[in-house]
Write a protein that holds these residues in place. Structure first.
Motif, PDB file in Angstrom:
ATOM      1  N   SER A   1       0.842  -1.187   0.000  1.00 27.84           N
ATOM      2  CA  SER A   1       0.000   0.000   0.000  1.00 27.84           C
ATOM      3  C   SER A   1       0.878   1.238   0.000  1.00 27.84           C
ATOM      4  O   SER A   1       2.020   1.195   0.470  1.00 27.84           O
ATOM      5  CB  SER A   1      -0.890   0.008   1.252  1.00 27.84           C
ATOM      6  OG  SER A   1      -1.702   1.160   1.305  1.00 27.84           O
TER       7      SER A   1
ATOM      8  N   TYR B   1      -3.818   0.302  -2.847  1.00 26.12           N
ATOM      9  CA  TYR B   1      -3.606  -0.977  -2.170  1.00 26.12           C
ATOM     10  C   TYR B   1      -3.401  -2.093  -3.195  1.00 26.12           C
ATOM     11  O   TYR B   1      -3.972  -2.068  -4.292  1.00 26.12           O
ATOM     12  CB  TYR B   1      -4.839  -1.336  -1.320  1.00 26.12           C
ATOM     13  CG  TYR B   1      -5.148  -0.345  -0.249  1.00 26.12           C
ATOM     14  CD1 TYR B   1      -6.015   0.722  -0.487  1.00 26.12           C
ATOM     15  CD2 TYR B   1      -4.569  -0.454   1.016  1.00 26.12           C
ATOM     16  CE1 TYR B   1      -6.304   1.645   0.504  1.00 26.12           C
ATOM     17  CE2 TYR B   1      -4.848   0.465   2.009  1.00 26.12           C
ATOM     18  CZ  TYR B   1      -5.714   1.519   1.739  1.00 26.12           C
ATOM     19  OH  TYR B   1      -5.987   2.436   2.720  1.00 26.12           O
TER      20      TYR B   1
ATOM     21  N   GLU C   1      -4.187  -5.449  -4.818  1.00 22.79           N
ATOM     22  CA  GLU C   1      -5.515  -6.021  -5.015  1.00 22.79           C
ATOM     23  C   GLU C   1      -5.756  -7.241  -4.125  1.00 22.79           C
ATOM     24  O   GLU C   1      -6.887  -7.474  -3.665  1.00 22.79           O
ATOM     25  CB  GLU C   1      -5.688  -6.392  -6.487  1.00 22.79           C
ATOM     26  CG  GLU C   1      -7.138  -6.589  -6.880  1.00 22.79           C
ATOM     27  CD  GLU C   1      -7.340  -6.623  -8.364  1.00 22.79           C
ATOM     28  OE1 GLU C   1      -6.577  -5.950  -9.094  1.00 22.79           O
ATOM     29  OE2 GLU C   1      -8.248  -7.342  -8.808  1.00 22.79           O
TER      30      GLU C   1
ATOM     31  N   LYS D   1      -7.847  -7.110  -0.733  1.00 22.83           N
ATOM     32  CA  LYS D   1      -9.314  -7.155  -0.738  1.00 22.83           C
ATOM     33  C   LYS D   1      -9.942  -6.350   0.397  1.00 22.83           C
ATOM     34  O   LYS D   1     -10.854  -6.781   1.067  1.00 22.83           O
ATOM     35  CB  LYS D   1      -9.799  -8.602  -0.694  1.00 22.83           C
ATOM     36  CG  LYS D   1      -9.348  -9.424  -1.896  1.00 22.83           C
ATOM     37  CD  LYS D   1      -9.978 -10.781  -1.935  1.00 22.83           C
ATOM     38  CE  LYS D   1      -9.440 -11.629  -3.073  1.00 22.83           C
ATOM     39  NZ  LYS D   1      -9.680 -11.032  -4.394  1.00 22.83           N
TER      40      LYS D   1
END
Length: 125
Positions: A49, A60, A62, A65
């Protein structure tokens, strides 16, 4: 002396939460984008991030989530990573880093100039 001091790691059960902190000193904090990376044993370091210098943009990986949230407090020269619903695969050493490179490079480890020493996160199943 430039320092990025990461803290807040520890042992947590799967499904639990931790908040990591990254305290900066020795440079103009508000001029730098800050990123978090992690490295599990035997694996390469991965970007997680980043938050922009003005805190108006956050991005962020992926695969998170929506479980992690990055934030920064300019008054304290500190960036935080709130980690929720932790999984055993989240176990790693977590590093914070700072860059003045253009925002489009804010996922690229090689573009970060300053690095903290890392904090260990262990997640038990």
């Amino acid at each position: 002396e430039v320092q990025l001091q990461a803290s807040g790691g520890g042992l947590v059960q799967a499904g639990g939460s931790l908040r990591l902190s990254c305290a900066a000193s020795g440079f103009t904090f508000d001029d730098y984008h800050i990123g978090w990376f992690r490295q599990a044993p035997g694996k390469e370091r991965n970007w997680i991030s980043s938050i922009s210098d003005t805190a108006d943009i956050t991005i962020y990986a992926e695969f998170l989530k929506g479980r992690f949230t990055i934030s920064r407090d300019s008054a304290k020269n500190t960036v935080y990573l709130q980690m929720n619903r932790l999984k055993p695969e989240d176990a790693a050493i977590y590093y914070c880093a700072a860059t003045k490179a253009p925002w489009r490079w804010s996922k690229i480890a090689s573009r970060f100039e300053y690095w903290g020493q890392g904090t260990l996160v262990t997640v038990s199943s």
